[in-house]
Design an enzyme around this catalytic site. Structure first.
Site, PDB file in Angstrom:
ATOM      1  N   HIS A   1     -66.986  76.283 -33.887  1.00 50.92           N
ATOM      2  CA  HIS A   1     -68.349  76.365 -34.392  1.00 50.92           C
ATOM      3  C   HIS A   1     -68.442  77.318 -35.578  1.00 50.92           C
ATOM      4  O   HIS A   1     -69.525  77.764 -35.933  1.00 50.92           O
ATOM      5  CB  HIS A   1     -69.303  76.776 -33.262  1.00 50.92           C
ATOM      6  CG  HIS A   1     -69.320  75.751 -32.173  1.00 50.92           C
ATOM      7  ND1 HIS A   1     -70.248  74.738 -32.120  1.00 50.92           N
ATOM      8  CD2 HIS A   1     -68.467  75.534 -31.133  1.00 50.92           C
ATOM      9  CE1 HIS A   1     -69.984  73.962 -31.075  1.00 50.92           C
ATOM     10  NE2 HIS A   1     -68.904  74.426 -30.464  1.00 50.92           N
TER      11      HIS A   1
ATOM     12  N   LYS B   1     -48.792 103.763 -46.867  1.00 51.63           N
ATOM     13  CA  LYS B   1     -48.553 104.978 -46.077  1.00 51.63           C
ATOM     14  C   LYS B   1     -48.327 106.171 -47.015  1.00 51.63           C
ATOM     15  O   LYS B   1     -48.857 107.257 -46.796  1.00 51.63           O
ATOM     16  CB  LYS B   1     -47.315 104.818 -45.178  1.00 51.63           C
ATOM     17  CG  LYS B   1     -47.504 103.905 -43.978  1.00 51.63           C
ATOM     18  CD  LYS B   1     -46.284 104.003 -43.047  1.00 51.63           C
ATOM     19  CE  LYS B   1     -46.385 103.059 -41.858  1.00 51.63           C
ATOM     20  NZ  LYS B   1     -45.296 103.160 -40.898  1.00 51.63           N
TER      21      LYS B   1
ATOM     22  N   GLU C   1     -46.216  90.378 -42.203  1.00 52.06           N
ATOM     23  CA  GLU C   1     -45.424  91.521 -42.653  1.00 52.06           C
ATOM     24  C   GLU C   1     -43.950  91.144 -42.845  1.00 52.06           C
ATOM     25  O   GLU C   1     -43.245  91.733 -43.662  1.00 52.06           O
ATOM     26  CB  GLU C   1     -45.558  92.643 -41.614  1.00 52.06           C
ATOM     27  CG  GLU C   1     -45.423  94.024 -42.200  1.00 52.06           C
ATOM     28  CD  GLU C   1     -45.880  95.109 -41.229  1.00 52.06           C
ATOM     29  OE1 GLU C   1     -47.073  95.160 -40.906  1.00 52.06           O
ATOM     30  OE2 GLU C   1     -45.033  95.906 -40.797  1.00 52.06           O
TER      31      GLU C   1
HETATM   32  O1  PA5 Z   1     -43.830  96.335 -37.970  1.00 46.52           O
HETATM   33  C1  PA5 Z   1     -43.864  97.427 -38.496  1.00 46.52           C
HETATM   34  O2  PA5 Z   1     -42.832  98.004 -38.848  1.00 46.52           O
HETATM   35  C2  PA5 Z   1     -45.158  98.165 -38.711  1.00 46.52           C
HETATM   36  O3  PA5 Z   1     -46.274  97.408 -38.494  1.00 46.52           O
HETATM   37  C3  PA5 Z   1     -45.227  99.369 -37.795  1.00 46.52           C
HETATM   38  O4  PA5 Z   1     -45.197  98.925 -36.459  1.00 46.52           O
HETATM   39  C4  PA5 Z   1     -46.476 100.196 -38.036  1.00 46.52           C
HETATM   40  O5  PA5 Z   1     -46.587 100.522 -39.388  1.00 46.52           O
HETATM   41  C5  PA5 Z   1     -46.408 101.485 -37.225  1.00 46.52           C
HETATM   42  O6  PA5 Z   1     -45.242 102.178 -37.530  1.00 46.52           O
HETATM   43  P1  PA5 Z   1     -44.636 103.257 -36.563  1.00 46.52           P
HETATM   44  O7  PA5 Z   1     -44.248 102.600 -35.299  1.00 46.52           O
HETATM   45  O8  PA5 Z   1     -43.484 103.803 -37.311  1.00 46.52           O
HETATM   46  O9  PA5 Z   1     -45.705 104.276 -36.338  1.00 46.52           O
END
Ligand code: PA5
Length: 465
Positions: free
Chosen positions: A318, A432, A289
């Protein structure tokens, strides 16, 4: 105390041949290092997650008290969150607790049973409700944005169940962590006088494990938070050094970004430890990410990033190693080894004659797993595949703090080498937004209209069997 090491020798062409990184490539990439270092230093305030090991004394005190309160008053503790709001807790749980924690008797566990619900799979959440008494369960609702549809749906479900079971006292089972100003959860908390823990500004979800997001789990699990944070501080000391050969995060970032540019677009993390398996899950989110970006900071289209893959030693020897050894030169493997396990299992002399297996008698599974890692690393190396090894003396709060902070710093540095914004996630946001539209959230009507045009798959491209 040195208890975590990073060995990058097998990333180098001089040790593995043409698919490694040459001295000339290192020298060339290192020309960017002063700029990377300057931005890492200047960005320290902006990257507020880097301050978490240092500036949380009051919060940690409150978190420890809350953890104690939860353990004294509840049978179960359930984390409701997703992505960065859940994966850090998973890593801490596996890394620092008995691997069958929830099955242990309460006295041995020393605290509430621990669950993480990071999905909206209906049968799974119902399976949890089948085995817990919600009235005796504390729920930690974690969402930095305060809007995440999965977490907010879980929150609504749980609140209704609690209200039904507990009447007016239902709010006492729910603990909230969110942004200090923004988001729907913030609004709900304020309107209902609900105290919350805060995810500080500059601490994105995937960098939030050392904030209340992960620390409340740690407190409930009786994990040594001080050791966790001191581990992170020790790693920070190493990862702020300007010299490439003294800074493991810079070295990791440089070698990986050099390889990315040469088409090595897969990064495998392969711990030889069940306790570290969720660290790979956490790393996958962090690396994917943070670095997977369409445009760089100059606005140019770059499609940067590297696909992280989780593997587990010895299990995946394996299933995947054949590909790693003989398949394309498109990946690098990080082996993660442990020097001392918490227990030892000796292979006994069997009660019936087994002469062909006599060589195993008296040896330990500890030696076996370590030998398998050495052997596999040797095989991967001899096939000319770049790899590196992280070794922890033993898996505990201190080494976990070091490990998590190392990967955070390496990811931030890699983002600087790539010239991208490491800390946003427009690709996640897109999904989202589409979900909001499909679920009928006001304000997303235009997206809903767009989606209705593309949602159906044409019949001619579909098999129906
Ligand atoms: O790293 C990130 O920003 C995302 O993976 C969020 O942690 C994830 O989308 C969840 O978001 P939130 O904490 O706003 O619910």
């Amino acid at each position: 105390m040195n208890n975590v090491s990073f060995d990058f020798g097998n990333m180098l062409a001089k040790n593995i041949g043409e698919h490694g990184v040459t001295d000339a490539e290192i020298a060339e990439a290192a020309r960017a290092l002063p700029g990377v270092h300057e931005r890492m230093c200047a960005g320290r305030e902006k990257m507020a997650w880097r301050l978490l090991p240092y500036d949380q004394d009051e919060i940690v005190k409150k978190i420890k008290e809350t953890g104690k309160y939860i353990n004294e008053n509840f049978e179960n503790f359930v984390v409701l969150g997703i992505g960065g709001s859940a994966l850090g807790s998973k890593a801490l749980f596996a890394g620092c607790c008995h691997l069958k924690y929830n099955e242990l008797p309460r006295e041995t566990r020393g605290g509430a049973r621990f669950y993480i619900e990071d999905n909206v799979y209906p049968d799974k959440i119902n399976a949890l409700f089948d085995i817990i008494d919600v009235s005796k369960t504390a729920f930690h609702v974690i969402t930095k944005s305060g809007n995440t549809v999965e977490t907010m749906s879980q929150f609504m479900i749980v609140l209704s169940m609690l209200k039904e079971r507990l009447g007016d006292g239902f709010k006492k089972n729910v603990f909230l962590t969110t942004d200090k100003e923004k988001g729907i959860l913030r609004k709900i908390a304020d309107e209902n006088g609900w105290e919350t823990f805060i995810v500080p500004d500059g601490v994105g979800g995937r960098f939030s494990v050392l904030s209340p997001v992960g620390l409340l789990s740690a407190a409930v699990l009786n994990i040594d938070i001080d050791a966790l944070l001191s581990g992170a501080r020790a790693m920070n000391d190493a990862c702020v050094r300007p010299d490439l050969y003294e800074n493991p995060a810079y070295m990791y970032a440089l070698l990986y970004t050099v390889l990315m540019k040469k088409g090595v677009n897969i990064s495998v993390l392969m711990p030889y430890s069940e306790a570290l398996a969720p660290v790979s899950e956490w790393y996958c989110q962090l690396w994917a990410e943070s670095l997977g970006k369409q445009v760089n900071l100059k606005g140019e289209t770059v499609h940067s990033g590297q696909t992280p893959v989780r593997a587990l030693g010895v299990t995946d020897q394996h299933s995947q190693i054949q590909l790693y050894n003989e398949g394309p030169f498109d990946k690098t493997v990080t082996f993660m080894g442990v020097e001392k396990f918490h227990t030892t299992v000796t292979i006994p002399k069997p009660p019936i004659p087994m002469p062909d297996l006599a060589y195993l008698e008296g040896k330990t599974l500890n030696t076996l797993i370590a030998s398998e890692m050495r052997g596999t690393r040797h095989a991967v190396t001899s096939h000319g595949k770049p790899n590196n090894t992280i070794t922890v003396e033993s898996v505990n709060a201190n080494t976990l703090g070091k490990l998590l902070f190392f990967f955070e710093m390496a990811t931030a540095a890699a983002g600087e080498f790539l010239g991208i914004n490491t800390f946003d996630q427009p690709g996640v946001e897109a999904g989202k937004i589409a979900t909001f539209a499909l679920m009928g959230r006001p304000g997303y009507e235009e997206t809903a209209k767009e989606l209705s045009k593309t949602a159906d798959t044409e019949e001619k491209y579909t098999f129906n069997v």
